[in-house]
Design an enzyme around this catalytic site. Structure first.
Site: not given
Ligand SMILES: [Zn+2]
Length: 136
Positions: A51, A54, A99, A102, A123
């Site tokens: 991510c 984070c 995510c 976060c 995607c």
């Protein structure tokens, strides 16, 4: 490179100062980068996609495949790393992915397209992820 829990932003203003304007637009305002413009569309480098907000591990590079849709595509994720949310915006029924750590926007997940044996396509915006290349 993973942000410690104590440093995770709590407000959008805290996110805004940590991210570039383009990253903020995608990750925190659910934007979509234009097709074929992202840095990871054709990337084959082995590693772990994390991510970008984070640093949480999201997609091992061996789940990435060529979907020819213009965005990085993955057919699986690290268990528990992704949260799915029904998204009926733009007159379409889609499933948004974020995510789980976060709550930043990643993209959308599609199933039943038959691209890979797992029949799943995450995607994902390149701006939402960062490749952590593994040592050869
Ligand atoms: Zn995150």
């Amino acid at each position: 490179m993973t942000l410690p829990d104590s440093e995770l932003p709590r407000t959008e203003d805290e996110w805004r100062v940590r991210l570039s304007p383009a990253e903020f637009r995608v990750l925190r305002e659910h934007g979509t980068e234009p097709a074929w413009t992202g840095e990871y569309v054709d990337t084959k480098t082995p590693g772990m996609y994390r991510c970008r907000a984070c640093g949480a591990e999201l997609y091992p590079s061996d789940t990435k495949f060529d979907s020819h849709c213009g965005w990085p595509s993955f057919d699986d994720a690290i268990p528990g790393a992704i949260r799915e949310i029904e998204d009926n915006s733009l007159g379409m029924r889609r499933t948004e992915i974020r995510c789980a750590r976060c709550d930043s926007h990643l993209g959308h997940v599609f199933r039943g397209e038959g691209f890979t044996p797992k029949d799943t396509r995450h995607c994902v915006n390149s701006l939402s992820i960062r490749l952590d290349p593994s040592n050869p």
